[in-house]
Write an enzyme that holds these catalytic residues in place. Sequence first.
Site, short mmCIF file in Angstrom:
data_model
loop_
_atom_site.label_atom_id
_atom_site.label_comp_id
_atom_site.label_asym_id
_atom_site.label_seq_id
_atom_site.Cartn_x
_atom_site.Cartn_y
_atom_site.Cartn_z
N GLY A 1 -2.43 4.02 3.26
CA GLY A 1 -3.40 3.82 2.20
C GLY A 1 -4.18 2.53 2.32
CB SER B 1 -0.89 0.03 1.25
OG SER B 1 -0.10 0.34 2.39
CG ASP B 2 1.28 5.93 -1.19
OD1 ASP B 2 2.24 6.09 -0.40
OD2 ASP B 2 1.09 6.66 -2.17
CD1 TRP B 3 4.80 5.65 5.08
CD2 TRP B 3 4.78 4.55 3.13
NE1 TRP B 3 5.95 4.87 5.01
CE2 TRP B 3 5.96 4.19 3.83
CE3 TRP B 3 4.56 3.96 1.90
CZ2 TRP B 3 6.90 3.30 3.33
CZ3 TRP B 3 5.50 3.07 1.39
CH2 TRP B 3 6.65 2.74 2.10
#
Length: 547
Positions: free
Chosen positions: A137, A133-135
């Site tokens: 996210g 995931s993105d941070w």
Amino acid sequence: MPEKNVMLAPAFNICRMPLCGRTYEYYSEDPYLNSQLAIQSVKGIQSQHVAACIKHFAANNQELDRDSVNTIVDERALQEIYFPAFKAAVQQGNAYTVMSAYNKLNGYWCSENGYLLNKVLKGDWGFKGVVMSDWAGTHHTVAAANNGLDIEMGSSGPYDQWYLAKPLLAAVKAGEVSVKTIDDKVGRILWLMYHTSMSTNHPKGAIATPEHTKAAYDIASESIVLLKNDKQLLPLKTSEIKRIAVIGDNAVRTFALGGYGAGVKAKQEVTALEGIKSRFGKTADIRFAQSYRASYLASKTAEQNGDYNEPDQDLINEAVALAKSSDVAILCIGSNREYESEAHDRKSLELPFGEQALVNAVSAVNPNTVIVVMAGAPFDLNEIKKSNHAIVWSWFNGSEAGNALADVLKGTINPSGKLPFTFPASLNDSPAFNLNTYPGDNLTAEYKEGILVGYRWYDTKNIVPLFPFGYGLSYTDFSISKLSTDKSSYKKDETIHAKFTIKNTGERSGAEVVQLYVNDPVCSVQRPEKELKAFKKVFLKAGEKRR
């Protein structure tokens, strides 16, 4: 010292609209060009036994509301515009990791989007690696685990409470996530480790070597775009120039760090002023005037940044006085890494910091004014294009930026860069704005333009841009003739081979980027006026030709 085995790059979301805060970081508005650059970037990173992390998958084309907007994109636009570079980076570049985007795509968060992660990425494309995931996210435990997310990154609070920590264990015990699904994730993580931290024969690292400096210089010098040179002001004739005025905050600013994201801890960065002094200092007196205050920080609110667009008349007056008494004025304007930044979009295409007023004032007193723009995204250069004879686009051009720029101004380097995206004459000409789809209604952005992104839109709709995709001038001239293909008709899945003769018809050595576009005149669905299918950069001496 612990190794870092994953590089959170490359980022290559399509440049769908010109205000996106990360355009400086992305590659292009064209899926084919995007793909070719992505493949080479991934291969280069992974040749060092470091995983590339291709991002942000998918349809993350604005920073405004990026962590909540739902992008509605039809299947054809995904397959033809937004997916190709990801597909190429996986299948031809063999990317080891993928980062899911913050936004929702067609109603589902990208980090738990079964169509995106399980069907397309892992199923259709055969991706073997890890999806992270993105941070912050990640949004749910069961949906993320079952729909293809392998690693959760950057969530808040104690790790045990993260979605894929103790809650995941509980979900497995409750039968909501199968052991087979967990095994698949573990297998992917081990596969990533096998290719990075566990791999033998790691190349020996090196920092800031002469080879690195040369590579940075070559890349910078080949990427500079000559936008206008109608009075042949460039290259500057050193024998006739005794006084040079270097004007503008960007002449002394560095661009490796700033704003959020994508910063580089560069050992050095040659500024424009330093480059100009090193190339012209022996024959000319070089003076500097700051001329504007770049008072804008990405971390501040709009209220805190206040009237950053206001011209500073005292600084302009100093610049005008210097320009008046100089043979040539080199005016360094544009934006910087605070103004173009992750996590926010620009509000308009206008030049910041009162720069237009500065350009007008300096140009009025010195007709030999060269405009140098340092920026990573399109700006409104309408007035400058009308009133100025020479315009050079110099990007945020790395640690050798100043030397490369000075060599282009001097003519040691003949500029050969081309624009990777369209500069619209007006914001409303851009499809996302023309169709009123940015930033979206009620956090929903419908991509109504479909496949007509970038030049596909301008060409098909007969809208004349300020500067078109693929545009860039040279100090010499080229002719292209005898274009032919190998056959007069082709069956499905056959490859078309095109040949042509290119000749340098001018008096200087230089390079041209030949671009091959195709069009499909008989088609049951709408196709763009033209689409890029091949390109090649050809270096030729004066008078030389090549088949």
